[in-house]
Design a protein around this motif. Structure first.
Motif, PDB file in Angstrom:
ATOM      1  N   ASN A   1     114.368   0.071  10.848  1.00 10.99           N
ATOM      2  CA  ASN A   1     113.724  -0.701  12.042  1.00 10.99           C
ATOM      3  C   ASN A   1     114.869  -0.699  12.998  1.00 10.99           C
ATOM      4  N   VAL A   2     115.531   0.329  13.623  1.00  9.48           N
ATOM      5  CA  VAL A   2     116.606   0.720  14.407  1.00  9.48           C
ATOM      6  C   VAL A   2     116.077   1.669  15.454  1.00  9.48           C
ATOM      7  N   PRO A   3     116.547   1.540  16.597  1.00  6.48           N
ATOM      8  CA  PRO A   3     116.408   2.849  17.612  1.00  6.48           C
ATOM      9  C   PRO A   3     117.088   4.044  17.195  1.00  6.48           C
ATOM     10  N   ARG A   4     116.302   5.102  17.288  1.00  9.12           N
ATOM     11  CA  ARG A   4     116.852   6.313  16.809  1.00  9.12           C
ATOM     12  C   ARG A   4     118.320   6.676  17.491  1.00  9.12           C
ATOM     13  N   PRO A   5     119.372   6.983  17.009  1.00  9.54           N
ATOM     14  CA  PRO A   5     120.762   7.076  17.586  1.00  9.54           C
ATOM     15  C   PRO A   5     120.589   8.458  18.352  1.00  9.54           C
ATOM     16  N   VAL A   6     121.398   8.640  19.317  1.00 10.04           N
ATOM     17  CA  VAL A   6     121.557   9.975  20.013  1.00 10.04           C
ATOM     18  C   VAL A   6     123.262  10.521  19.867  1.00 10.04           C
ATOM     19  N   ASP A   7     124.024   9.465  19.471  1.00 11.28           N
ATOM     20  CA  ASP A   7     125.475  10.025  19.697  1.00 11.28           C
ATOM     21  C   ASP A   7     125.952  10.359  18.212  1.00 11.28           C
ATOM     22  N   PRO A   8     126.905  11.024  17.980  1.00 12.90           N
ATOM     23  CA  PRO A   8     127.356  11.731  16.604  1.00 12.90           C
ATOM     24  C   PRO A   8     127.536  10.386  15.806  1.00 12.90           C
ATOM     25  N   VAL A   9     128.321   9.265  16.396  1.00 11.49           N
ATOM     26  CA  VAL A   9     128.671   8.124  15.498  1.00 11.49           C
ATOM     27  C   VAL A   9     127.646   7.350  14.942  1.00 11.49           C
ATOM     28  N   GLY A  10     126.647   6.999  15.874  1.00 10.75           N
ATOM     29  CA  GLY A  10     125.477   6.452  15.227  1.00 10.75           C
ATOM     30  C   GLY A  10     124.457   7.290  14.437  1.00 10.75           C
ATOM     31  N   ILE A  11     124.438   8.621  14.665  1.00 10.90           N
ATOM     32  CA  ILE A  11     123.905   9.456  13.698  1.00 10.90           C
ATOM     33  C   ILE A  11     124.463   9.393  12.124  1.00 10.90           C
ATOM     34  N   ARG A  12     125.758   9.682  12.293  1.00 12.06           N
ATOM     35  CA  ARG A  12     126.457   9.408  10.981  1.00 12.06           C
ATOM     36  C   ARG A  12     126.178   8.304  10.274  1.00 12.06           C
ATOM     37  N   ALA A  13     126.183   7.229  11.236  1.00 18.31           N
ATOM     38  CA  ALA A  13     125.854   5.842  10.508  1.00 18.31           C
ATOM     39  C   ALA A  13     124.594   5.548   9.838  1.00 18.31           C
ATOM     40  N   LEU A  14     123.627   6.272  10.498  1.00 15.80           N
ATOM     41  CA  LEU A  14     122.411   6.081  10.063  1.00 15.80           C
ATOM     42  C   LEU A  14     122.097   6.986   8.788  1.00 15.80           C
ATOM     43  N   TRP A  15     122.674   8.020   8.916  1.00 16.20           N
ATOM     44  CA  TRP A  15     122.781   8.978   7.594  1.00 16.20           C
ATOM     45  C   TRP A  15     123.187   8.432   6.533  1.00 16.20           C
TER      46      TRP A  15
END
Length: 217
Positions: free
Chosen positions: A203-217
């Motif tokens: 339930n979070v916005p889909r990240p577009v930056d590398p840091v956010g992507i790694r965090a979501l993974w």
């Protein structure tokens, strides 16, 4: 009945065969129905159509277009004077016919099967809401899998999502565990599909930056 020697290789016969090919390829390769012939496509086209249809040639000479029955055309081509090959065989001798209706139906079935497998693989969990939202995001208004979603990518994403969550594992290790291929998540549409699903699950916005992507993974 006009002999094929008169029309063999002519632009008139070529125009009719081209129109017939388009009709058959969009109609399950069925010899039936009519084709609309633009009589301006070739100088003597009206005369050939008249010979095939056995109709009033003066009507054809004045007309801009006419309709030609494919069964009559098939019978005309099948006559020994006109080559002795029916419409299907005549066209196939020039180039293979494509059953575009069948090809489209087969592709649609492949996409439907992939969607069913995704539902089955992910259907065992207790948290269904994010799964349903994710699947709904992949669909056209008619409930079919959207054309932007590649079947292979969906299958990879589904296998990966079925493995999550996991701790202390790299993407290459996860890809190998889920798909037997260390590169399954390195390119293509699968990583985006997984991230879309995870953003719905968390339930979070889909990240577009590398840091956010790694965090979501």
């Amino acid at each position: 009945m006009s002999g094929n020697s008169e029309w063999r290789g002519s632009v008139e016969l070529g125009a009719l065969l081209d129109a017939a090919r388009k009709k058959l390829e969009s109609n399950w390769l069925r010899v039936g129905g009519n084709i609309t012939v633009d009589l301006s496509d070739a100088p003597e086209l009206w005369r050939l159509c008249s010979a095939i249809s056995r109709s009033n040639s003066s009507l054809h000479s004045r007309a801009r277009s006419t309709r030609l029955d494919l069964e009559r055309f098939d019978a005309w081509l099948s006559h020994p004077l006109n080559g002795g090959l029916g419409l299907i065989d005549t066209l196939t001798s020039q180039a293979p016919l494509q059953d575009k209706k069948r090809i489209a139906a087969d592709k649609a079935q492949v996409r439907a099967d992939a969607l069913d497998r995704a539902r089955d693989v992910l259907g065992g969990g207790t948290d269904r809401e994010w799964i349903e939202h994710w699947i709904a995001s992949l669909l056209n208004q008619d409930g079919t899998l959207g054309g932007r979603v590649a079947v292979d990518a969906l299958e990879v994403a589904t296998k990966v999502l079925a493995m999550l969550p996991v701790d202390g594992m790299s993407l290459t290790e996860l890809a190998e565990l889920a798909c037997g291929d260390t590169k399954a998540l390195s390119a293509g549409g699968a990583p985006k599909l997984v991230l879309d699903a995870l953003s719905l699950r968390e339930n979070v916005p889909r990240p577009v930056d590398p840091v956010g992507i790694r965090a979501l993974w």
